[in-house]
Structure formats: C-alpha cells, structure tokens
Scaffold this active site. Structure first.
Site, PDB file in Angstrom:
ATOM      1  N   HIS A 148       0.396  -1.059  -0.124  1.00 51.73           N
ATOM      2  CA  HIS A 148      -0.112   0.237  -0.233  1.00 51.73           C
ATOM      3  C   HIS A 148       0.904   1.261  -0.345  1.00 51.73           C
ATOM      4  O   HIS A 148       1.702   0.991   0.763  1.00 51.73           O
ATOM      5  CB  HIS A 148      -0.525   0.171   1.115  1.00 51.73           C
ATOM      6  CG  HIS A 148      -2.081   1.006   1.175  1.00 51.73           C
ATOM      7  ND1 HIS A 148      -1.419   2.352   1.561  1.00 51.73           N
ATOM      8  CD2 HIS A 148      -2.902   0.976   0.688  1.00 51.73           C
ATOM      9  CE1 HIS A 148      -2.352   3.279   1.569  1.00 51.73           C
ATOM     10  NE2 HIS A 148      -3.366   2.516   0.831  1.00 51.73           N
TER      11      HIS A 148
ATOM     12  N   GLU B 146      -3.792   1.888  -7.991  1.00 44.50           N
ATOM     13  CA  GLU B 146      -4.353   3.560  -6.885  1.00 44.50           C
ATOM     14  C   GLU B 146      -3.555   4.248  -7.160  1.00 44.50           C
ATOM     15  O   GLU B 146      -2.353   4.443  -5.946  1.00 44.50           O
ATOM     16  CB  GLU B 146      -4.239   2.783  -4.882  1.00 44.50           C
ATOM     17  CG  GLU B 146      -4.727   1.559  -4.703  1.00 44.50           C
ATOM     18  CD  GLU B 146      -5.302   1.547  -2.967  1.00 44.50           C
ATOM     19  OE1 GLU B 146      -6.769   1.400  -3.253  1.00 44.50           O
ATOM     20  OE2 GLU B 146      -4.467   1.318  -2.829  1.00 44.50           O
TER      21      GLU B 146
ATOM     22  N   GLY C 223      -6.705   8.365   0.340  1.00 48.69           N
ATOM     23  CA  GLY C 223      -6.983  10.150   1.052  1.00 48.69           C
ATOM     24  C   GLY C 223      -7.398  10.902   1.015  1.00 48.69           C
ATOM     25  O   GLY C 223      -7.327  11.879   0.639  1.00 48.69           O
TER      26      GLY C 223
ATOM     27  N   SER D   9      -9.743   7.678  -3.057  1.00 54.70           N
ATOM     28  CA  SER D   9     -11.114   8.641  -2.937  1.00 54.70           C
ATOM     29  C   SER D   9     -11.932   7.688  -3.708  1.00 54.70           C
ATOM     30  O   SER D   9     -13.068   8.304  -4.361  1.00 54.70           O
ATOM     31  CB  SER D   9     -10.763   9.316  -3.623  1.00 54.70           C
ATOM     32  OG  SER D   9      -9.731   9.885  -3.105  1.00 54.70           O
TER      33      SER D   9
HETATM   34  P1  PGA Z   1      -9.459   6.581   0.218  1.00 56.63           P
HETATM   35  O1  PGA Z   1      -8.378   5.240   0.536  1.00 56.63           O
HETATM   36  O2  PGA Z   1     -10.721   5.725  -0.417  1.00 56.63           O
HETATM   37  O3  PGA Z   1      -9.555   6.499   1.314  1.00 56.63           O
HETATM   38  O4  PGA Z   1      -8.768   6.598  -0.572  1.00 56.63           O
HETATM   39  C1  PGA Z   1      -8.061   4.372  -0.552  1.00 56.63           C
HETATM   40  C2  PGA Z   1      -6.935   3.731   0.324  1.00 56.63           C
HETATM   41  O5  PGA Z   1      -5.584   3.841   0.439  1.00 56.63           O
HETATM   42  O6  PGA Z   1      -7.406   2.347  -0.145  1.00 56.63           O
END
Ligand code: PGA
Length: 257
Positions: free
Chosen positions: A97, A169, A175, A215
């Site tokens: 991640h 991602e 985030g 997001s």
């Molecule tokens: P988020 O996180 O949907 O809050 O942007 C996604 C992730 O970190 O996998």
C-alpha cells in the site's frame, strides 16, 4: 460467475469494539448483494476476534491483513509472520500500500518477497501499486506502474493466476487531500495494466483481478466499476460506515454484470 470484488482497508482506524460492530452490520447487509465478493482488512490486533465473529455466522466476508513479513519466524521485532496469520485463518494479505511504501520504506523488491511468501502459505496477496503525482505530471505513469507490477510479480508463476489480486491506487488520489481520478484516466491505466499482465502471462493475464482504489466514493464508484478492466473497488474512507458502504454497493450493483 466471476464476482466483482468490493472491500475496504481500515488502515489504523477503529478500536476492536468499533470494528466488531462494523462487521456485524456489514455481515447483515452483504447477503443482499450476491454479485460481490466482499473483504475487510482491519488492523492485526482485531483479526482473531473478527475471524471468530465471521466464522460464528458462516459469513462469506473475507478477512485480510494489512501487511506481513516474508519469513516464517525470526529476529524481526514488531513484525507478523505468515504462520501467525495462517493460524488465524486470514484470507488476504495486502502488500505495498502507498502508505507502507511512503512511511515504512516498503520497496518493490520487498513486496515481491512477501507476495511469494503469501502465495506459498495459501493466502491471496492483494498487491497495491500506484504512481506519484510527479510521475503523472511527467507523463511516465505507465513506466512506473509497469516497473512496480513486474517486480512485484517476479517468479510468480501463471499457475498462481486467480490467487493474487492487483490494486491500482494512484498515490495522488488516496486519502484525505487526495483528488479522485478522472474515469477516462482510470480506464487508460487499467487497460495498460491488463496489457502488461497479458505480455507477462499470455491470454491468462486476462484473468488477474484488477481493482481500483483511491478516493472511491458514492459519486464515482459506479463510473469506475463500469470499466472493462476494473474487476473490483478497494475503498478506504467511504466504506468505513456500513450505511455509506451500502450506498456504494447499491450504486455499483446497478452497473456490474
Ligand atoms: P481512500 O483510501 O478511499 O480513503 O482514498 C484508499 C486506500 O488507501 O486504499
């Protein structure tokens, strides 16, 4: 029928009590949505109790860990081994991640070692890749992503196809403060990643599940889910309340086959 993957990583959020309340609520909801395969990835400390709660209800909800060391045991203070996670009965191991890469120096090489260890122990590695904003600005996202993907999958044989998942991602989309990615951009990158997998594995590369995350929310989830090479959504904040997650299930359920 291949199910569309829908899951959430809690990161360092929720106490055990909150996590158990959440999973009770989620288990009650997911029976309505047979087209999805659901997974949750809580902090390590919750996994035993979560597993017990899921087993007590014979829930199909899959359970994941947010990281794993590649060795079975040893002098690695603060780490958790595959044997420990296997004992709990965890299904999925999230690897690479962007927060692990950014704050804990996780490299592509480490992700590869962990992915191989996870497969050896019968887990489903959920390998996360993503480019930085600067990569996107310089127009080198495909190169960066191909590098991450190829290193992560080094020595992973075609026979493992179906047992590992890839989550794309983009770091700039993740985030609080992240910018949701435009749907055509997600489409372009997922098509590209599919081609990298086909180049690597031949036609069976088509069968590697490719999830999108960063997001994902009620406004964009169904647009992403409609794309040909998006096989699942990996959601953070917008799935941390069961009712908000259910709104996304309903929206995505209307568009996935
Ligand atoms: P988020 O996180 O949907 O809050 O942007 C996604 C992730 O970190 O996998």
């Amino acid at each position: 029928m291949k199910k569309f993957l829908l899951g959430t990583n809690w990161k360092m959020n929720k106490t055990l009590a909150q996590g158990l309340a959440y999973s009770e609520a989620l288990m009650a909801i997911i029976g309505k949505y047979a087209q999805f395969e659901f997974f949750i990835i809580p902090p390590y400390t919750h996994l035993w109790k979560m597993k017990e709660a899921l087993a007590a209800q014979k829930s199909p909800l899959k359970l994941g860990a947010q990281n794993m060391h590649e060795q079975d045991f040893g002098q690695f203070t603060g780490e958790i081994s595959p044997l420990m996670l296997a004992e709990i009965g965890v299904d999925i191991i999230e690897l690479g991640h962007s927060e692990r890469r950014q704050y804990f120096n996780e490299t592509d090489e480490a992700v590869n070692k962990k992915a191989l260890a996870a497969l050896k122990h019968g887990f489903t590695p959920l390998i996360c890749i993503g480019e930085q904003q600067a990569d996107k600005d310089y127009g080198v996202s495909p190169e960066m992503l191909a590098k991450q993907l190829k290193i992560a999958l080094t020595d992973v044989p075609a026979t493992a196809i179906g047992q590992f998942w890839i989550a794309y991602e983009p770091v700039w989309a993740i985030g609080v403060g992240g910018t949701p990615a435009a749907t055509p951009y997600v489409e372009e990158i997922h098509n590209f990643l599919r081609q990298v997998l086909i180049d690597r594995y031949g036609p069976s590369g088509q069968a590697v599940p490719l999830l999108f995350g960063g997001s994902v929310n009620i406004n964009n989830a169904s647009d992403y889910a409609r794309l040909d090479n998006v096989d699942g959504l990996f959601i953070g904040r917008s799935a941390w309340e069961p009712d908000l997650f259910e709104a996304i299930m309903a929206a995505v359920g209307a568009v996935v086959k």
